[in-house]
Design an enzyme around this catalytic site. Structure first.
Site, PDB file in Angstrom:
ATOM      1  N   MET A  64       0.747  -1.350  -0.233  1.00  0.00           N
ATOM      2  CA  MET A  64      -0.029   0.180   0.135  1.00  0.00           C
ATOM      3  C   MET A  64       0.942   1.423  -0.122  1.00  0.00           C
ATOM      4  O   MET A  64       2.102   1.169   0.203  1.00  0.00           O
ATOM      5  CB  MET A  64      -1.017   0.034   0.981  1.00  0.00           C
ATOM      6  CG  MET A  64      -2.419  -0.950   1.083  1.00  0.00           C
ATOM      7  SD  MET A  64      -3.301  -0.792  -0.218  1.00  0.00           S
ATOM      8  CE  MET A  64      -4.378  -1.836   0.105  1.00  0.00           C
ATOM      9  N   CYS A  65       0.439   2.696  -0.978  1.00  0.00           N
ATOM     10  CA  CYS A  65       1.320   3.846  -0.356  1.00  0.00           C
ATOM     11  C   CYS A  65       0.426   4.165   0.763  1.00  0.00           C
ATOM     12  O   CYS A  65      -0.115   4.578   1.212  1.00  0.00           O
ATOM     13  CB  CYS A  65       0.309   4.509  -1.701  1.00  0.00           C
ATOM     14  SG  CYS A  65       0.836   2.966  -2.870  1.00  0.00           S
ATOM     15  N   GLN A  66       0.891   5.831   0.433  1.00  0.00           N
ATOM     16  CA  GLN A  66       0.476   6.594   1.370  1.00  0.00           C
ATOM     17  C   GLN A  66      -0.103   7.882   0.315  1.00  0.00           C
ATOM     18  O   GLN A  66       0.917   8.522  -0.169  1.00  0.00           O
ATOM     19  CB  GLN A  66       2.105   7.089   2.175  1.00  0.00           C
ATOM     20  CG  GLN A  66       1.966   6.330   3.419  1.00  0.00           C
ATOM     21  CD  GLN A  66       1.577   6.138   4.838  1.00  0.00           C
ATOM     22  OE1 GLN A  66       1.686   7.564   5.440  1.00  0.00           O
ATOM     23  NE2 GLN A  66       1.569   5.045   5.622  1.00  0.00           N
TER      24      GLN A  66
END
Lengths: 286, 286
Positions: free
Chosen positions: A1-3
């Site tokens: 996942m990313c931010q």
């Protein structure tokens, strides 16, 4: 996942404080090491800086800290690849022009392949699910605002833009986790599929301390009554009181204020795939 | 008037040498002080760096000298504003996506207002004649390659792309001086309306000395037989033997070689407005 990180400000604002804390998550305080990017609006122009290196050791990130750009709208992203290699064309934010405005988009989540591209002029350059979703939204916006050229309603009708984004989100939602931030320089749109928070800074300002680094800023020293900034991020960046969004929240920020909200339900089977249950969100470490 | 620089290379090449000489023209050895920009292709990705500050004192230019990006296609521009203020959105190169490819464009010249925008999805963000011309070309390419979506011929047919650009150039030529460089990452297109030169570096390489700075490079030290670089610029950057284009030359470079040429006549009334007669070109100081 990313931010994700987005800022929407009433006045052009130096955002290097937030960017510093955010960049630390790109490999230093968190494991998002597959590139990063940031887009700054300066009036009508939008400059995008992306790098396939981890943000905390990126020369581009270092350069930006020493060359702060003042902006009313910022979209930033740190990438942990789920689909698409660590290549420049897969770094968010993505940018496209529609009716003389630059539009930028960054995504946190993981989508199944779409059933087919939406008909229209926008196609993906890289190989991510995120850019495919962005092109889908842009083609929807194009069909609504630009296909009939000069007789079509203008994209300056920001509530009509919100409506199109809401419908597109409804269509894309079943494909997977779809937290995103999207801007055309006039407004900041943000959707919480599983995890997103925001804080609004306004006069009289107080100080804030970064969660991800030994850095505090006393905004009271430089803020004026005209300043107002909305900061939207996957998880809180500072020790201020952030509001955790509910899954399904589609928000629109203008001039640093939350001006519109809609609920676009997240399918239960998507929520079930999320790593954290919504009720745990506020307790999740960055 | 502005200055153009484009590179087309058989192998990914560090172009900081050419960029150093070129950047000096942005206010140091020449008077092009209204911003600058450069676009680098890295495979499918294209990164654009623009700044409204003069190139010779731009922090972005300084940063790029210390962070050389290896690229097969580069488009750069230094701006002396004739139309449109010194604002970021008016800095070349301009970029748009078409069928999953990024296209970049930079212009040297001065065009009268077009009779109307060409119908299509591309519209200008800033206020320059140059971006209007670029959008005109992109809308022509869209009409040819993308309007029928998946049944249309692919933009990978580079000779078909050349044909569309040739026709668009013929249409735009009467509006004024129209030197330009244009790339989609697959080829470099260059048109000489009044002034453009190029040099091709290939094995065995020799050394070159910048016209605009006290810097020499011995390409023999690092070049291999696989390397080949075409450098296209408004006026020669080095003491190498450059070829001055004839007004009307439309050129296509691939893998560092000139692979196709067409003649698109420049109207006599446009040539008459040029500051220098074509025959004087080689004698014009940088």
């Amino acid at each position: 996942m990313c931010q994700l990180l987005a800022l929407n400000c009433a006045e052009p604002t130096d955002v290097s404080f937030s960017l510093t804390g955010f960049a630390a998550r790109g490999g230093l305080t968190d494991h998002h090491v597959d590139g990063w990017g940031v887009a700054f609006y300066e009036d009508r122009a939008c400059r995008v800086f992306v790098d396939e290196k981890p943000a905390y050791q990126s020369p581009v990130a270092e350069f930006l800290k020493s060359y702060p750009i003042k902006s009313r709208n910022v979209v930033a992203h740190i990438r942990k690849a789920t689909q698409g290699g660590a290549r420049v064309e897969n770094c968010h934010p993505f940018m496209r022009e529609l009716r003389g405005q630059q539009w930028v988009f960054a995504h946190n989540g993981d989508l199944q392949p779409l059933d087919g591209p939406e008909h229209g002029p926008y196609a993906q350059v890289g190989t991510t699910d995120s850019e495919a979703a962005f092109c889908f939204i842009m083609n929807r916006l194009y069909a609504h605002f630009a296909a009939q050229a000069n007789t079509a309603p203008g994209v300056d009708d920001i509530d009509a833009v919100f409506d199109v984004i809401e419908q597109a989100t409804r269509t894309l939602n079943p494909y997977g986790i779809f937290n995103f931030v999207l801007s055309n320089g006039q407004a900041q749109f943000a959707y919480c599929s599983t995890r997103l928070s925001y804080v609004i800074r306004h006069w009289p300002f107080s100080s804030a301390r970064l969660v991800d680094g030994d850095l505090s800023v006393d905004f009271a020293e430089r803020g004026t009554p005209a300043d107002r900034t909305a900061v939207i991020a996957t998880t809180p960046l500072t020790d201020e009181v952030w509001t955790a969004c509910e899954p399904g929240d589609l928000l629109m920020f203008r001039s640093g204020a939350l001006v519109r909200r809609a609920h676009v339900p997240v399918p239960a089977e998507v929520l079930a795939t999320a790593k954290y249950a919504p009720s745990e969100l506020s307790a999740v470490p960055a």
